[in-house]
Design an enzyme around this catalytic site. Structure first.
Site, mmCIF file in Angstrom:
data_model
loop_
_atom_site.group_PDB
_atom_site.id
_atom_site.type_symbol
_atom_site.label_atom_id
_atom_site.label_comp_id
_atom_site.label_asym_id
_atom_site.label_seq_id
_atom_site.Cartn_x
_atom_site.Cartn_y
_atom_site.Cartn_z
ATOM 1 N N ASN A 1 47.359 91.902 22.379
ATOM 2 C CA ASN A 1 47.041 90.362 21.667
ATOM 3 C C ASN A 1 47.393 91.745 20.334
ATOM 4 O O ASN A 1 46.740 92.128 20.113
ATOM 5 C CB ASN A 1 46.071 89.803 21.876
ATOM 6 C CG ASN A 1 45.815 88.619 20.933
ATOM 7 O OD1 ASN A 1 46.915 88.331 20.189
ATOM 8 N ND2 ASN A 1 44.118 88.562 20.844
ATOM 9 N N GLY A 2 48.557 90.377 19.326
ATOM 10 C CA GLY A 2 49.028 90.909 18.518
ATOM 11 C C GLY A 2 49.917 91.941 18.354
ATOM 12 O O GLY A 2 51.118 91.317 18.984
ATOM 13 N N TRP B 1 51.861 84.084 24.040
ATOM 14 C CA TRP B 1 52.212 83.330 22.808
ATOM 15 C C TRP B 1 53.517 84.485 22.255
ATOM 16 O O TRP B 1 53.284 85.552 21.773
ATOM 17 C CB TRP B 1 51.286 83.213 22.341
ATOM 18 C CG TRP B 1 52.325 81.908 20.656
ATOM 19 C CD1 TRP B 1 52.087 80.414 21.394
ATOM 20 C CD2 TRP B 1 52.486 82.473 19.926
ATOM 21 N NE1 TRP B 1 52.624 80.169 20.256
ATOM 22 C CE2 TRP B 1 52.624 81.403 19.098
ATOM 23 C CE3 TRP B 1 51.835 83.137 19.168
ATOM 24 C CZ2 TRP B 1 53.099 80.523 17.455
ATOM 25 C CZ3 TRP B 1 52.470 83.346 16.985
ATOM 26 C CH2 TRP B 1 53.218 82.181 17.143
ATOM 27 N N LYS C 1 48.801 66.089 11.823
ATOM 28 C CA LYS C 1 47.978 65.591 13.205
ATOM 29 C C LYS C 1 49.119 64.730 14.330
ATOM 30 O O LYS C 1 49.157 65.350 15.316
ATOM 31 C CB LYS C 1 46.691 64.710 13.071
ATOM 32 C CG LYS C 1 45.623 64.648 14.482
ATOM 33 C CD LYS C 1 44.923 66.358 14.291
ATOM 34 C CE LYS C 1 44.946 67.511 13.467
ATOM 35 N NZ LYS C 1 44.825 68.291 13.400
ATOM 36 N N LYS D 1 46.613 78.372 19.320
ATOM 37 C CA LYS D 1 45.468 77.679 18.660
ATOM 38 C C LYS D 1 44.301 78.622 17.877
ATOM 39 O O LYS D 1 44.208 78.274 16.356
ATOM 40 C CB LYS D 1 43.901 77.302 19.772
ATOM 41 C CG LYS D 1 42.688 77.456 19.589
ATOM 42 C CD LYS D 1 42.652 75.580 18.976
ATOM 43 C CE LYS D 1 41.313 74.969 18.330
ATOM 44 N NZ LYS D 1 42.264 74.139 17.518
ATOM 45 N N HIS E 1 59.128 57.624 -6.832
ATOM 46 C CA HIS E 1 59.628 58.618 -7.340
ATOM 47 C C HIS E 1 60.757 59.306 -6.372
ATOM 48 O O HIS E 1 61.145 60.497 -6.710
ATOM 49 C CB HIS E 1 58.638 59.365 -8.170
ATOM 50 C CG HIS E 1 58.529 59.053 -8.744
ATOM 51 N ND1 HIS E 1 58.265 58.944 -10.077
ATOM 52 C CD2 HIS E 1 56.459 58.716 -8.833
ATOM 53 C CE1 HIS E 1 57.502 58.449 -11.210
ATOM 54 N NE2 HIS E 1 55.848 58.089 -9.968
ATOM 55 N N GLU F 1 46.673 65.119 6.077
ATOM 56 C CA GLU F 1 45.971 65.243 7.622
ATOM 57 C C GLU F 1 45.949 64.039 8.858
ATOM 58 O O GLU F 1 46.280 65.257 9.530
ATOM 59 C CB GLU F 1 44.411 65.752 7.706
ATOM 60 C CG GLU F 1 43.184 65.482 8.593
ATOM 61 C CD GLU F 1 43.796 67.107 9.517
ATOM 62 O OE1 GLU F 1 44.600 68.427 8.787
ATOM 63 O OE2 GLU F 1 43.664 67.187 10.918
ATOM 64 N N CYS G 1 47.555 85.911 21.678
ATOM 65 C CA CYS G 1 47.853 86.041 23.623
ATOM 66 C C CYS G 1 45.798 86.463 23.920
ATOM 67 O O CYS G 1 44.767 86.029 23.417
ATOM 68 C CB CYS G 1 48.650 86.857 23.782
ATOM 69 S SG CYS G 1 49.902 86.864 22.857
ATOM 70 N N ARG H 1 45.421 80.113 23.847
ATOM 71 C CA ARG H 1 45.789 80.911 23.035
ATOM 72 C C ARG H 1 47.042 81.405 22.939
ATOM 73 O O ARG H 1 47.760 82.378 22.501
ATOM 74 C CB ARG H 1 44.512 82.681 23.404
ATOM 75 C CG ARG H 1 42.809 82.317 23.081
ATOM 76 C CD ARG H 1 42.241 83.283 22.853
ATOM 77 N NE ARG H 1 42.817 84.562 22.568
ATOM 78 C CZ ARG H 1 42.421 84.531 21.142
ATOM 79 N NH1 ARG H 1 41.372 84.266 20.701
ATOM 80 N NH2 ARG H 1 42.850 85.722 20.640
ATOM 81 N N GLU I 1 51.935 67.111 14.576
ATOM 82 C CA GLU I 1 51.993 68.280 15.779
ATOM 83 C C GLU I 1 51.285 67.751 16.960
ATOM 84 O O GLU I 1 52.259 69.062 17.743
ATOM 85 C CB GLU I 1 50.587 68.529 15.676
ATOM 86 C CG GLU I 1 49.757 70.027 15.955
ATOM 87 C CD GLU I 1 48.338 70.468 15.298
ATOM 88 O OE1 GLU I 1 47.328 69.533 15.248
ATOM 89 O OE2 GLU I 1 47.861 71.213 15.670
HETATM 90 C C1 F6R Z 1 46.274 71.798 12.896
HETATM 91 C C2 F6R Z 1 45.380 72.804 13.431
HETATM 92 C C3 F6R Z 1 45.607 74.526 12.470
HETATM 93 C C4 F6R Z 1 44.628 75.347 11.849
HETATM 94 C C5 F6R Z 1 45.028 76.629 11.019
HETATM 95 C C6 F6R Z 1 43.813 77.453 11.308
HETATM 96 O O1 F6R Z 1 45.756 71.327 14.323
HETATM 97 O O2 F6R Z 1 44.737 73.067 14.365
HETATM 98 O O3 F6R Z 1 46.870 74.079 11.229
HETATM 99 O O4 F6R Z 1 43.522 74.210 11.082
HETATM 100 O O5 F6R Z 1 45.810 77.486 11.978
HETATM 101 O O6 F6R Z 1 43.038 77.801 11.726
HETATM 102 P P1 F6R Z 1 41.426 77.569 12.428
HETATM 103 O O7 F6R Z 1 40.396 76.620 11.439
HETATM 104 O O8 F6R Z 1 41.795 78.205 12.942
HETATM 105 O O9 F6R Z 1 41.654 78.933 10.971
#
Ligand code: F6R
Length: 608
Positions: A100-101, A74, A485, A603, A504, A481, A2, A27, A488
């Site tokens: 937060n946490g 969050w 993306k 994030k 397969h 990747e 958060c 966050r 997500e």
């Molecule tokens: C996808 C994304 C997440 C982060 C993952 C790790 O676009 O952003 O998959 O890559 O949560 O986050 P960090 O790099 O901050 O440890």
């Protein structure tokens, strides 16, 4: 996960808190709230949903006062709702807490407090803290908070205010980031620096297990046992605009377009004139490099995909066996370490709970840990033995873009650096990778020109139910990747497959019109990939191929072809990433999604 802000000074706290929370919405954004001391009592306003809902509620009914705390949430314990939103209070309304946490032992504490007569309103773990402080309060907020924290288990950051001592805020950091912004006759608290940048560039970064006693005129820091701590002031040099959208519709688009600069910045000072990779922050010698006999790369999500690219490059150049694993599995797997295993953790934020736990596990087992992170002073950076920073600048959009490409750059550099010290790779291969790195900022800049083509393709297929990404070798990792993306932010179901694996099982899903994005940048695997594409075309799928400019064969194989500026195949994942990010972005836009804040995500994942 958060966002926390706190303010004490002469300004109206509400404005400072809301402005700070805006910068922290990445966050967490399922609810938000503020508490302000109005001269007589603590007033609280909180609302389910985005910050804008809270702002609307406050419109015309604002909270007056010059000290306050705020939070954007969050949810972890208790669903998103008005009542579960922070700040939380005690029975008497004399204390307010943002957090937060996770408080791991909150259930037991809640039962004990309820038995003692405390009345709880929310389902959160946070509320326990407010009641605990109420029950322990001895006339000194700092002392009481420290006593309360000593009974809490878990990873958290807290900011507490009291109507009995309204000239004071108390902040505590236990495994969750907090910074104190230093002003003139005013001070600020936040879980991340962008929230403070409009007011100050002078900060204290609270270390693990530290608390701060903050008034308008001074900040006193101490350990959780009360021992005083002298802090150094960190001066932030970021441009305020760097933490804002800078004219783009979304942070994600801005961050995609910042990649040529981010890549160039990450390379600065790391390629020498005599063609060597230089990592002065490591400063290793040949003996140290030769000792490494095994590498574990540990990360989550996109950073994990960067690690998968890193494995292939490191193994090729250094001949050291490399394992790559997602941190949430690694930390519980009891991995096998040799005496000279190097553990490389990759994390944009440097605060991801699983990655941090994996780092700690590796250190506890005696391994050397190197961190690749984007945030100087983050937990991962502080706890690792060696740190290499990706100079991507602040990444605000939830979907990682420029952090990924700069993580790749660091991994290429590191592989060349190790290989040159160990003398393990053919100089021609190293030269090719280093030349590719020099070309990379330009190639990334040119590939941004694919935006109109990716937008057109995205608009065509944005309402399809699913999409497939295929490739071989490094193209397979790039496909993983690309699929992440797309999932997500567009919410289209997307899967990535090693192209040779389709028959397969998965080929059963390839029917008429299904979009398949085929990556064909690996020269030695090109013919094999083309064969797999033909198998797909035979099932009437709609194939978009990404290949190098100058490829004359592809137009007769795929339905559509996107040509990439030619660069060494080794560097392809960093170039291919860009059109795939654009594809995801435009598909999400076409579907009307909130690109920067996709549903259910945040994030910085600071919980397990
Ligand atoms: C996808 C994304 C997440 C982060 C993952 C790790 O676009 O952003 O998959 O890559 O949560 O986050 P960090 O790099 O901050 O440890």
């Amino acid at each position: 996960m958060c966002g926390i802000v706190g303010y004490i000074g002469e300004r109206q706290a509400q404005q400072v808190l809301l402005r700070g929370l805006e910068k922290l919405e990445y966050r967490g954004y399922d609810s938000a709230g503020i508490a302000v001391f109005d001269g007589g009592a603590i007033r609280v306003k909180k609302r389910l949903g985005r910050l804008v809902n809270l702002e609307e509620t406050l419109n015309g009914h604002g909270l007056a006062g010059t000290v306050g705390i705020g939070h954007t949430r969050w949810a972890t314990h208790g669903r998103p709702s008005d009542v579960n939103a922070h700040p939380h209070g005690d029975c008497s309304g004399r204390f307010a807490v943002v957090h937060n946490g996770i408080i791991e032992n909150y259930l037991k504490l809640r039962e004990e407090l309820q038995a003692a007569g405390h009345r709880f309103r929310s389902e959160t773990d946070t509320e326990v803290v407010a009641h605990l402080i109420e029950s322990l309060y001895d006339g000194n907020l700092l002392r009481t908070v420290l006593r309360a924290v000593s009974t809490l288990r878990g990873a958290f950051a807290l900011v507490v205010m009291s109507a009995d001592e309204p000239g004071r805020l108390v902040a505590v950091r236990k495994h969750s980031p907090l910074v104190i912004g230093l002003g003139d006759g005013e001070n600020f608290i936040a879980s991340d620096i962008p929230a403070l940048l409009s007011y100050t560039r002078r900060v204290y970064v609270l270390e693990e297990g530290e608390a701060a006693d903050v008034t308008a005129d001074r900040v006193i820091c101490c350990r959780l046992d009360g021992t005083p701590v002298e802090k150094d002031v960190l001066r932030i040099t970021w441009d305020v605009r760097a933490a804002e959208k800078g004219g783009y519709d979304h942070f994600m688009l801005k961050e995609i377009y910042e990649q040529p600069k981010a890549v160039a910045d990450t390379l600065t000072g790391r390629l020498s004139d005599d063609n060597r990779a230089v990592l002065p922050e490591l400063g290793w010698d040949a003996e140290q490099a030769l000792k490494v006999d095994r590498i574990h790369i540990v990360a989550c999500g996109t950073a994990y995909h960067a690690g998968m690219v890193g494995r292939q490059i490191l193994e090729k150049l250094t001949r050291i066996p490399v394992e790559v694993e997602v941190a949430s599995e690694y930390r519980y797997r009891d991995p096998i370490y040799t005496d000279h295993t190097l553990v490389v953790v990759i994390s944009q934020s440097g605060e991801t709970a699983d990655t941090l736990a994996a780092l700690r596990e590796a250190k506890a087992r005696g391994a050397q840990v190197m961190a690749i992170t984007n945030v100087v002073g983050s937990s991962v950076a502080r706890e690792a033995d060696h740190v290499v920073i990706t100079w991507a600048g602040p990444e605000i959009a939830v979907a990682s873009t420029k952090a990924y490409t700069t993580q790749l750059v660091v991994l290429y550099l590191f592989a060349c650096y190790l290989a040159q010290l160990r003398g393990t790779a053919e100089p021609t291969v190293i030269d090719e990778v280093l030349a590719g790195l020099r070309d990379l900022p330009d190639a990334v800049s040119q590939v941004l020109d694919t935006a109109p083509a990716m937008k057109a393709f995205a608009q065509k297929f944005a309402w399809k139910e699913s999409a497939f990404f295929i490739g071989r070798g490094l193209d397979y990792v790039a496909a993983l990747e690309g699929a992440l993306k797309l999932k997500e932010i567009s919410y289209i179901h997307a899967e990535a497959y090693a192209a040779g694996e389709l028959k397969h099982g998965t080929l059963a899903l390839i029917t008429e019109g299904v979009p398949v994005i085929a990556l064909a940048t690996q020269d030695h695997l090109y013919e094999k990939t083309v064969s797999n594409m033909k198998e797909i075309k035979a099932r009437d799928a709609h194939v978009l191929a990404l290949t190098w400019a100058g490829d004359e064969e592809m137009a007769s194989v795929a339905d559509e072809v996107l040509y990439l500026p030619r660069i060494s195949s080794w560097l392809a994942p960093a170039v291919v990433a860009v059109p795939l990010q654009l594809l995801a972005y435009y598909a999400a836009m076409e579907r009307g999604n909130d690109v920067d804040k996709p549903r259910n995500l945040a994030k910085s994942v600071t919980v397990e």
